[in-house]
Every structure is written in C-alpha cells, then in structure tokens.
Design a protein around this motif. Structure first.
Motif, PDB file in Angstrom:
ATOM      1  N   THR A  62       0.882  -1.181   0.000  1.00 26.25           N
ATOM      2  CA  THR A  62       0.000   0.000   0.000  1.00 26.25           C
ATOM      3  C   THR A  62       0.911   1.221   0.000  1.00 26.25           C
ATOM      4  N   TYR A  63       0.740   2.106  -0.958  1.00 29.70           N
ATOM      5  CA  TYR A  63       1.581   3.304  -1.015  1.00 29.70           C
ATOM      6  C   TYR A  63       1.252   4.201   0.170  1.00 29.70           C
ATOM      7  N   GLY A  64       2.296   4.727   0.778  1.00 26.83           N
ATOM      8  CA  GLY A  64       2.092   5.620   1.920  1.00 26.83           C
ATOM      9  C   GLY A  64       1.707   4.870   3.183  1.00 26.83           C
ATOM     10  N   GLY A  95      -5.027   4.737   0.988  1.00 28.99           N
ATOM     11  CA  GLY A  95      -5.433   3.550   1.742  1.00 28.99           C
ATOM     12  C   GLY A  95      -5.604   2.285   0.929  1.00 28.99           C
ATOM     13  N   LYS A  96      -5.958   2.397  -0.341  1.00 24.61           N
ATOM     14  CA  LYS A  96      -6.258   1.213  -1.152  1.00 24.61           C
ATOM     15  C   LYS A  96      -4.961   0.503  -1.534  1.00 24.61           C
ATOM     16  N   PRO A  97      -4.879  -0.819  -1.273  1.00 22.67           N
ATOM     17  CA  PRO A  97      -3.628  -1.497  -1.615  1.00 22.67           C
ATOM     18  C   PRO A  97      -3.399  -1.567  -3.126  1.00 22.67           C
ATOM     19  N   ALA A  98      -2.125  -1.370  -3.533  1.00 25.07           N
ATOM     20  CA  ALA A  98      -1.767  -1.536  -4.944  1.00 25.07           C
ATOM     21  C   ALA A  98      -1.553  -3.016  -5.238  1.00 25.07           C
ATOM     22  N   LEU A  99      -0.992  -3.748  -4.257  1.00 21.37           N
ATOM     23  CA  LEU A  99      -0.929  -5.212  -4.334  1.00 21.37           C
ATOM     24  C   LEU A  99      -1.660  -5.745  -3.117  1.00 21.37           C
ATOM     25  N   GLY A 147      -3.410  -6.730 -17.282  1.00 22.01           N
ATOM     26  CA  GLY A 147      -4.358  -6.042 -16.407  1.00 22.01           C
ATOM     27  C   GLY A 147      -4.607  -4.619 -16.865  1.00 22.01           C
ATOM     28  N   PRO A 148      -5.723  -4.049 -16.443  1.00 23.44           N
ATOM     29  CA  PRO A 148      -6.077  -2.678 -16.845  1.00 23.44           C
ATOM     30  C   PRO A 148      -5.236  -1.644 -16.100  1.00 23.44           C
ATOM     31  N   ASN A 149      -5.399  -0.383 -16.416  1.00 20.89           N
ATOM     32  CA  ASN A 149      -4.733   0.711 -15.705  1.00 20.89           C
ATOM     33  C   ASN A 149      -4.962   0.568 -14.207  1.00 20.89           C
ATOM     34  N   GLY A 150      -3.889   0.707 -13.451  1.00 17.72           N
ATOM     35  CA  GLY A 150      -4.041   0.712 -11.995  1.00 17.72           C
ATOM     36  C   GLY A 150      -4.167  -0.657 -11.362  1.00 17.72           C
ATOM     37  N   ALA A 151      -3.998  -1.725 -12.163  1.00 15.19           N
ATOM     38  CA  ALA A 151      -4.156  -3.084 -11.644  1.00 15.19           C
ATOM     39  C   ALA A 151      -3.057  -3.446 -10.655  1.00 15.19           C
ATOM     40  N   GLY A 152      -1.903  -2.761 -10.789  1.00 16.89           N
ATOM     41  CA  GLY A 152      -0.780  -3.088  -9.905  1.00 16.89           C
ATOM     42  C   GLY A 152       0.420  -3.661 -10.642  1.00 16.89           C
ATOM     43  N   LYS A 153       0.405  -3.600 -11.966  1.00 17.79           N
ATOM     44  CA  LYS A 153       1.472  -4.205 -12.776  1.00 17.79           C
ATOM     45  C   LYS A 153       2.830  -3.564 -12.514  1.00 17.79           C
ATOM     46  N   THR A 154       2.873  -2.246 -12.579  1.00 19.28           N
ATOM     47  CA  THR A 154       4.155  -1.559 -12.379  1.00 19.28           C
ATOM     48  C   THR A 154       4.634  -1.731 -10.943  1.00 19.28           C
ATOM     49  N   THR A 155       3.717  -1.712 -10.003  1.00 17.63           N
ATOM     50  CA  THR A 155       4.085  -1.942  -8.602  1.00 17.63           C
ATOM     51  C   THR A 155       4.749  -3.308  -8.456  1.00 17.63           C
ATOM     52  N   LEU A 156       4.174  -4.311  -9.075  1.00 17.50           N
ATOM     53  CA  LEU A 156       4.752  -5.654  -9.034  1.00 17.50           C
ATOM     54  C   LEU A 156       6.156  -5.656  -9.633  1.00 17.50           C
ATOM     55  N   GLY A 212      11.621  -0.345 -18.279  1.00 14.59           N
ATOM     56  CA  GLY A 212      10.562   0.358 -17.564  1.00 14.59           C
ATOM     57  C   GLY A 212       9.440   0.778 -18.496  1.00 14.59           C
ATOM     58  N   GLN A 213       8.343   1.229 -17.894  1.00 12.93           N
ATOM     59  CA  GLN A 213       7.198   1.659 -18.697  1.00 12.93           C
ATOM     60  C   GLN A 213       7.563   2.909 -19.485  1.00 12.93           C
ATOM     61  N   HIS A 214       8.485   3.703 -18.942  1.00  8.86           N
ATOM     62  CA  HIS A 214       8.930   4.895 -19.649  1.00  8.86           C
ATOM     63  C   HIS A 214      10.406   4.765 -19.968  1.00  8.86           C
ATOM     64  N   ASP A 218       7.986  -3.786 -18.697  1.00  7.40           N
ATOM     65  CA  ASP A 218       6.733  -3.166 -18.244  1.00  7.40           C
ATOM     66  C   ASP A 218       6.077  -2.462 -19.432  1.00  7.40           C
ATOM     67  N   GLU A 219       5.005  -3.033 -19.909  1.00  6.27           N
ATOM     68  CA  GLU A 219       4.278  -2.516 -21.079  1.00  6.27           C
ATOM     69  C   GLU A 219       5.226  -2.147 -22.224  1.00  6.27           C
ATOM     70  N   PRO A 220       5.918  -3.163 -22.770  1.00  3.84           N
ATOM     71  CA  PRO A 220       6.954  -2.879 -23.768  1.00  3.84           C
ATOM     72  C   PRO A 220       6.444  -2.251 -25.059  1.00  3.84           C
ATOM     73  N   THR A 240       1.289  -6.121 -19.658  1.00 13.49           N
ATOM     74  CA  THR A 240       0.639  -5.556 -20.837  1.00 13.49           C
ATOM     75  C   THR A 240      -0.834  -5.309 -20.578  1.00 13.49           C
ATOM     76  N   GLN A 241      -1.364  -4.340 -21.319  1.00  9.10           N
ATOM     77  CA  GLN A 241      -2.818  -4.158 -21.329  1.00  9.10           C
ATOM     78  C   GLN A 241      -3.385  -4.762 -22.591  1.00  9.10           C
ATOM     79  N   TYR A 242      -2.495  -5.286 -23.444  1.00  8.97           N
ATOM     80  CA  TYR A 242      -2.939  -5.819 -24.729  1.00  8.97           C
ATOM     81  C   TYR A 242      -3.103  -7.324 -24.646  1.00  8.97           C
TER      82      TYR A 242
HETATM   83  N1  LIG Z   1       3.869   6.314  -6.278  1.00 12.29           N
HETATM   84  C1  LIG Z   1       2.596   6.064  -5.987  1.00 12.29           C
HETATM   85  N2  LIG Z   1       1.986   6.674  -4.939  1.00 12.29           N
HETATM   86  C2  LIG Z   1       0.702   6.397  -4.621  1.00 12.29           C
HETATM   87  N3  LIG Z   1      -0.091   5.541  -5.306  1.00 12.29           N
HETATM   88  C3  LIG Z   1       0.456   4.896  -6.357  1.00 12.29           C
HETATM   89  C4  LIG Z   1       1.834   5.141  -6.771  1.00 12.29           C
HETATM   90  N4  LIG Z   1       2.081   4.368  -7.845  1.00 12.29           N
HETATM   91  C5  LIG Z   1       0.934   3.682  -8.108  1.00 12.29           C
HETATM   92  N5  LIG Z   1      -0.031   3.998  -7.232  1.00 12.29           N
HETATM   93  C6  LIG Z   1      -1.393   3.428  -7.168  1.00 12.29           C
HETATM   94  O1  LIG Z   1      -1.284   2.028  -7.046  1.00 12.29           O
HETATM   95  C7  LIG Z   1      -2.216   1.346  -7.868  1.00 12.29           C
HETATM   96  C8  LIG Z   1      -1.481   0.425  -8.832  1.00 12.29           C
HETATM   97  O2  LIG Z   1      -0.697   1.223  -9.724  1.00 12.29           O
HETATM   98  P1  LIG Z   1       0.304   0.613 -10.781  1.00 12.29           P
HETATM   99  O3  LIG Z   1       1.083   1.736 -11.340  1.00 12.29           O
HETATM  100  O4  LIG Z   1       1.055  -0.508 -10.169  1.00 12.29           O
HETATM  101  O5  LIG Z   1      -0.722   0.048 -11.864  1.00 12.29           O
HETATM  102  P2  LIG Z   1      -0.449  -0.450 -13.363  1.00 12.29           P
HETATM  103  O6  LIG Z   1      -1.139  -1.760 -13.479  1.00 12.29           O
HETATM  104  O7  LIG Z   1       1.004  -0.400 -13.660  1.00 12.29           O
HETATM  105  O8  LIG Z   1      -1.234   0.632 -14.246  1.00 12.29           O
HETATM  106  P3  LIG Z   1      -0.879   1.195 -15.734  1.00 12.29           P
HETATM  107  O9  LIG Z   1      -1.418   0.183 -16.686  1.00 12.29           O
HETATM  108  O10 LIG Z   1      -1.645   2.467 -15.779  1.00 12.29           O
HETATM  109  O11 LIG Z   1       0.595   1.391 -15.829  1.00 12.29           O
HETATM  110  C9  LIG Z   1      -3.024   2.409  -8.561  1.00 12.29           C
HETATM  111  O12 LIG Z   1      -4.194   2.614  -7.827  1.00 12.29           O
HETATM  112  C10 LIG Z   1      -2.131   3.644  -8.481  1.00 12.29           C
HETATM  113  O13 LIG Z   1      -2.895   4.815  -8.447  1.00 12.29           O
END
Ligand SMILES: Nc1ncnc2c1ncn2[C@@H]1O[C@H](COP(=O)(O)OP(=O)(O)OP(=O)(O)O)[C@@H](O)[C@H]1O
Ligand SMILES: [Mg+2]
Length: 324
Positions: A14-16, A23-27, A44-53, A90-92, A167-169, A199-201
């Motif tokens: 959970t970030y922070g 409050g919402k867990p990313a993983l 997974g879709p945007n915000g699924a937690g892929k980059t966090t993983l 990385g994604q970027h 990450d989303e190559p 990937t989102q594809y």
């Molecule tokens: N640095 C951060 N601080 C706070 N919240 C974050 C941070 N990075 C990601 N989040 C939140 O964590 C959740 C998962 O984000 P994450 O970037 O892992 O998703 P993603 O699957 O990579 O999305 P995308 O497809 O848009 O790249 C989202 O709700 C996002 O808003």
C-alpha cells in the motif's frame, strides 16, 4: 518450485503505508510463479498493480508483506544479488535523446561496470541482434517508436540477465513497431532468459506469453495459458446470420450441437453455437444450410477473444488503451 525464476507469495503493498492517505492497496495478496526460461504475461487494466509488481521484483520498491524471490534470491534481504541477475525495461524509456543508439548502449555498459572495450563490443552485438546496426550513430530523438523500444530492450540486456522485466513494452507503438518488439522478445527466450512482461494488450499476452496471470485490483484473478483462459469461458464458436428471421427455428436444427447449446438472437437474425472441430463444423454447417435451402447472410468461426476472457474475469469493462 525448484526451477522457478520468480516466486511471489501473498505480496502486499500500500503506497504511503496501510494507514496512509493512499489507503487502497496496490498489491493485495498477489501470487505468481514463473518457471525458468519461460515468458510470463501479467495482463491487467490501468491501476491493476502491474508496475508496482515489477518495481518490487526489480528491488526498486519494498513489499509491505509476502515472500518475493527472483533468480533464487529474496528481493528484500538479497537485493544486490537480485540486481546482478535482472534486466528491466521500464514503462517509460530511459534513453538519452541526444546520444546515438550505440553511445547509449556503451553508456549503459559503462554504468554496469563493463570496461570500455567490452561495453563497445556488447553495444555492437546488441545493435546487430535488434536490427539496429545501421542506425547506431543516429541520435535517439530521430528514432521511430519501435526502434526506440528495441534500443531500450537492448539496453536492458547489457548484462545478459537471467530474468528480464518488461513493463508494457509496446504501449504507444503502432502495429509495425509492436511487431518488431515482439520479434525481439521472442528471440530472447531461445537464449534461456526468463521474461516477465506486463501488458494491457490481450493480443500481446496471447502472442508472447507461455502463461498469463490476469491481474485486477492488486491480485491475480485468473491464470493459465492463453488457451486455458479461453477455454475457461468456453471454446470456439460458430456464428450464423440468416437473411430471414423466420428460418431461425429451422436453422437451429442444422447446427452440430444440441438445441439448448445454441444461442438465438432474433433481432440480429443470429445463431451462435460452441464447436469442437472448427473446420468440420464450418463445412458441415455450410452444406446443411445449402441442402435445406436456408439462406445465410454471414457465417463466421471465432475463438473467444482474450478481450472477452478479460472482461469476463475482471468485470471492470475497462478496455485496453488502444482498441484491438
Ligand atoms: N507512487 C505512488 N503513490 C501512490 N499511489 C500509487 C503510486 N504508484 C501507483 N499507485 C497506485 O497504485 C495502484 C497500482 O498502480 P500501478 O502503477 O502498479 O498500476 P499499473 O497496473 O502499472 O497501471 P498502468 O497500466 O496504468 O501502468 C493504482 O491505484 C495507483 O494509483
Ligand atoms: Mg504501469
């Protein structure tokens, strides 16, 4: 699993902090196992937690809880050992725009403590491998999206990693750029590299990955091969559109499945039925329609798309950034 390149058990983040404002867990209890030498897709879709993983796997971020191992080492306790064995795209992109492709790769090599001569040799080798030899001198800002991403990929391979994270190559690439990157990824795997790609594809996971984990809300909602995921929502289907809705009843009897397996959509004059042998079903239906004088406007065989699998499993209705 002894031959796992990546093991993730009940990972939480959970970030922070869990009491923090995010409050919402990313993983949220994510599990994943990737066998050595395979390509694993995390879809997974945007915000699924892929980059966090990916950031946790690459030791850029610490998990709050759970066991996470990469190439046999714990990402928290043995971060350095992990970093020696991984590559990250990385994604970027992380390239220097003003420098040429070759200079970028040499720079990466030097950053990874290769001597000048080895860095240059490795740069040439990678440019060759990714079909960029002719453009090594050109400044990166003049590269196409696909070339850029391939150069990124080359940079992530400078140290010949055991495990590579992508990450989303291909996000943002046109179909041609995407196909180029796909080819490059395929060529890696023969060399024994384990690849985890997000990937989102749906098509991308289908094309590249041996196994796929569908992630939503920070956890895995389904996993398996692309075929298994498709099978989970039913196999191939045949769709028949008639010219005359009055013939729908007669046509149902012509399909090679029990009546109750046929879906009838009167408004669209459409019959749809699951089939096991695609070609036999198609040939059989065409013949039966002809013989009984039922007039069809269209007949199509289709596999359930990963889109359908994905929408069914996550129930979010989220679409990939670019329509398939
Ligand atoms: N640095 C951060 N601080 C706070 N919240 C974050 C941070 N990075 C990601 N989040 C939140 O964590 C959740 C998962 O984000 P994450 O970037 O892992 O998703 P993603 O699957 O990579 O999305 P995308 O497809 O848009 O790249 C989202 O709700 C996002 O808003
Ligand atoms: Mg992301």
């Amino acid at each position: 699993m002894a031959d796992a390149a990546i093991t993730v058990e009940d990972a939480r983040k959970t970030y922070g902090g869990s009491g923090g404002k995010h409050g919402k867990p990313a993983l949220d209890g994510l599990d994943l196992t990737v066998a050595r030498g395979t390509v694993h897709g995390v879809l997974g879709p945007n915000g699924a937690g892929k980059t966090t993983l990916v950031r946790i796997l690459a030791t850029l971020l610490r998990p709050d809880a759970g066991r996470v191992e990469v190439a046999g080492h714990d990402v928290v306790r043995e971060g350095y050992a992990v970093r020696l064995r991984i590559g990250l795209l990385g994604q970027h992109a992380a390239l220097d725009e003003e420098l040429g492709g070759r200079q970028n790769l040499e720079l990466f090599g030097r950053l990874h403590h290769l001597g000048a001569r080895r860095a240059r040799a490795r740069a040439d080798e990678l440019l060759e491998r990714f079909g960029l030899s002719g453009t090594g001198h050109k400044a990166v800002k003049q590269y196409s999206g696909g070339m850029r991403r391939r150069l990124d990929l080359a940079a992530s391979l400078i140290t010949d990693p055991e495990v590579l994270f992508l990450d989303e190559p291909t996000t943002g690439l046109d179909p041609r750029g995407r196909a180029e990157v796909w080819d490059s990824v395929r060529s890696l795997v023969g060399g024994g590299t384990t690849v985890l790609l997000t990937t989102q594809y749906l098509e991308e996971a289908d094309q590249l990955a041996d196994r796929i984990s569908v992630v939503d809300g920070g956890r895995v909602v389904a996993d398996g091969t692309a075929d298994e995921l498709k099978a989970a929502i039913g196999g191939d289907r045949i769709d028949v559109v008639l010219r005359d809705a009055g013939q729908l009843g007669a046509a149902v009897a012509l399909l090679p499945v029990p009546r109750d397996a046929v879906t009838v959509d009167t408004d669209r004059r459409l019959l749809s039925a699951p089939v096991t042998d695609r070609m036999a079903a198609l040939a059989g239906v065409v013949r039966a329609l002809e013989e009984s004088g039922v007039d069809a406007e269209d007949i199509a065989l289709r596999r359930p798309t990963l889109d359908e699998v994905f929408l069914r499993l996550t129930g979010t209705g989220d679409r990939p950034k670019e329509a398939a």
